[in-house]
Design a protein around this motif. Structure first.
Motif, PDB file in Angstrom:
ATOM      1  N   ASN A  62       0.824  -1.211   0.000  1.00 58.37           N
ATOM      2  CA  ASN A  62       0.000   0.000   0.000  1.00 58.37           C
ATOM      3  C   ASN A  62       0.862   1.266   0.000  1.00 58.37           C
ATOM      4  O   ASN A  62       0.650   2.180   0.789  1.00 58.37           O
ATOM      5  N   CYS A  63       1.823   1.314  -0.877  1.00 64.12           N
ATOM      6  CA  CYS A  63       2.705   2.471  -1.005  1.00 64.12           C
ATOM      7  C   CYS A  63       2.824   2.811  -2.484  1.00 64.12           C
ATOM      8  O   CYS A  63       3.128   1.935  -3.297  1.00 64.12           O
ATOM      9  N   PHE A  64       2.558   4.062  -2.813  1.00 60.66           N
ATOM     10  CA  PHE A  64       2.545   4.518  -4.208  1.00 60.66           C
ATOM     11  C   PHE A  64       1.563   3.665  -4.997  1.00 60.66           C
ATOM     12  O   PHE A  64       0.383   3.702  -4.704  1.00 60.66           O
ATOM     13  N   ILE A 113      14.471   7.061   5.711  1.00 61.30           N
ATOM     14  CA  ILE A 113      14.134   6.573   7.051  1.00 61.30           C
ATOM     15  C   ILE A 113      15.400   6.181   7.798  1.00 61.30           C
ATOM     16  O   ILE A 113      15.587   6.535   8.962  1.00 61.30           O
ATOM     17  N   LEU A 114      16.284   5.469   7.121  1.00 57.82           N
ATOM     18  CA  LEU A 114      17.524   5.018   7.767  1.00 57.82           C
ATOM     19  C   LEU A 114      18.446   6.177   8.122  1.00 57.82           C
ATOM     20  O   LEU A 114      19.197   6.111   9.094  1.00 57.82           O
ATOM     21  N   LEU A 115      18.388   7.260   7.328  1.00 60.48           N
ATOM     22  CA  LEU A 115      19.219   8.430   7.593  1.00 60.48           C
ATOM     23  C   LEU A 115      18.508   9.456   8.478  1.00 60.48           C
ATOM     24  O   LEU A 115      19.006  10.563   8.666  1.00 60.48           O
ATOM     25  N   ASN A 116      17.317   9.080   8.993  1.00 59.47           N
ATOM     26  CA  ASN A 116      16.549   9.942   9.886  1.00 59.47           C
ATOM     27  C   ASN A 116      16.204  11.280   9.230  1.00 59.47           C
ATOM     28  O   ASN A 116      16.285  12.335   9.850  1.00 59.47           O
ATOM     29  N   GLN A 117      15.813  11.219   7.969  1.00 59.07           N
ATOM     30  CA  GLN A 117      15.413  12.414   7.226  1.00 59.07           C
ATOM     31  C   GLN A 117      13.893  12.463   7.156  1.00 59.07           C
ATOM     32  O   GLN A 117      13.210  11.461   7.304  1.00 59.07           O
ATOM     33  N   ARG A 118      13.385  13.653   6.894  1.00 61.61           N
ATOM     34  CA  ARG A 118      11.940  13.803   6.736  1.00 61.61           C
ATOM     35  C   ARG A 118      11.557  13.303   5.347  1.00 61.61           C
ATOM     36  O   ARG A 118      12.120  13.737   4.342  1.00 61.61           O
ATOM     37  N   ILE A 119      10.617  12.385   5.291  1.00 57.42           N
ATOM     38  CA  ILE A 119      10.202  11.814   4.011  1.00 57.42           C
ATOM     39  C   ILE A 119       8.695  11.935   3.864  1.00 57.42           C
ATOM     40  O   ILE A 119       7.969  12.123   4.840  1.00 57.42           O
ATOM     41  N   GLU A 120       8.222  11.820   2.643  1.00 56.07           N
ATOM     42  CA  GLU A 120       6.794  11.843   2.365  1.00 56.07           C
ATOM     43  C   GLU A 120       6.443  10.588   1.587  1.00 56.07           C
ATOM     44  O   GLU A 120       6.879  10.413   0.451  1.00 56.07           O
ATOM     45  N   ILE A 121       5.701   9.705   2.209  1.00 53.79           N
ATOM     46  CA  ILE A 121       5.267   8.480   1.567  1.00 53.79           C
ATOM     47  C   ILE A 121       3.763   8.574   1.344  1.00 53.79           C
ATOM     48  O   ILE A 121       3.009   8.834   2.282  1.00 53.79           O
ATOM     49  N   LYS A 122       3.349   8.389   0.116  1.00 51.70           N
ATOM     50  CA  LYS A 122       1.935   8.472  -0.221  1.00 51.70           C
ATOM     51  C   LYS A 122       1.365   7.074  -0.390  1.00 51.70           C
ATOM     52  O   LYS A 122       1.971   6.226  -1.029  1.00 51.70           O
ATOM     53  N   SER A 123       0.194   6.872   0.193  1.00 49.29           N
ATOM     54  CA  SER A 123      -0.473   5.586  -0.031  1.00 49.29           C
ATOM     55  C   SER A 123      -1.081   5.596  -1.424  1.00 49.29           C
ATOM     56  O   SER A 123      -1.205   6.637  -2.066  1.00 49.29           O
ATOM     57  N   ASN A 124      -1.488   4.442  -1.886  1.00 53.44           N
ATOM     58  CA  ASN A 124      -2.065   4.313  -3.215  1.00 53.44           C
ATOM     59  C   ASN A 124      -3.402   5.054  -3.267  1.00 53.44           C
ATOM     60  O   ASN A 124      -4.331   4.716  -2.544  1.00 53.44           O
ATOM     61  N   LEU A 125      -3.497   6.044  -4.125  1.00 51.46           N
ATOM     62  CA  LEU A 125      -4.712   6.844  -4.232  1.00 51.46           C
ATOM     63  C   LEU A 125      -5.863   6.100  -4.892  1.00 51.46           C
ATOM     64  O   LEU A 125      -7.013   6.489  -4.770  1.00 51.46           O
ATOM     65  N   PHE A 126      -5.562   5.022  -5.609  1.00 52.94           N
ATOM     66  CA  PHE A 126      -6.577   4.305  -6.367  1.00 52.94           C
ATOM     67  C   PHE A 126      -7.071   3.057  -5.635  1.00 52.94           C
ATOM     68  O   PHE A 126      -7.795   2.258  -6.173  1.00 52.94           O
ATOM     69  N   PHE A 127      -6.648   2.903  -4.385  1.00 54.17           N
ATOM     70  CA  PHE A 127      -7.035   1.757  -3.582  1.00 54.17           C
ATOM     71  C   PHE A 127      -7.794   2.261  -2.373  1.00 54.17           C
ATOM     72  O   PHE A 127      -7.467   3.282  -1.821  1.00 54.17           O
ATOM     73  N   LYS A 128      -8.826   1.551  -1.952  1.00 53.42           N
ATOM     74  CA  LYS A 128      -9.647   2.001  -0.824  1.00 53.42           C
ATOM     75  C   LYS A 128      -8.842   2.084   0.444  1.00 53.42           C
ATOM     76  O   LYS A 128      -8.117   1.279   0.847  1.00 53.42           O
TER      77      LYS A 128
END
Length: 66
Positions: free
Chosen positions: A9-11, A51-66
């Motif tokens: 459930n990612c991208f 995540i491993l480098l402790n940076q701020r990230i933006e992960i989007k879930s799949n927009l086309f999945f409920k």
């Protein structure tokens, strides 16, 4: 060294996918037909790096999945 990455459930990945690498191989290629998720796999790897480098990230879930 990345040996295995599991994504769900990612991208564009609804179901769980597992990307495995051979640690003895120095070269890896990602190939496949258009719209197969190659770019999204790279984005998942970049997110894991963040995540491993402790940076701020933006992960989007799949927009086309409920």
């Amino acid at each position: 060294m990345l040996i295995e990455l599991s994504v769900k459930n990612c991208f564009v990945f609804n179901n769980q996918i597992v990307f495995s690498l051979d640690p003895t191989n120095k070269t890896t290629a990602i190939y496949g037909p258009n719209n197969a998720g190659k770019t999204c796999l790279i984005k998942c790897i970049q997110a894991m790096k963040g995540i491993l480098l402790n940076q701020r990230i933006e992960i989007k879930s799949n927009l086309f999945f409920k």
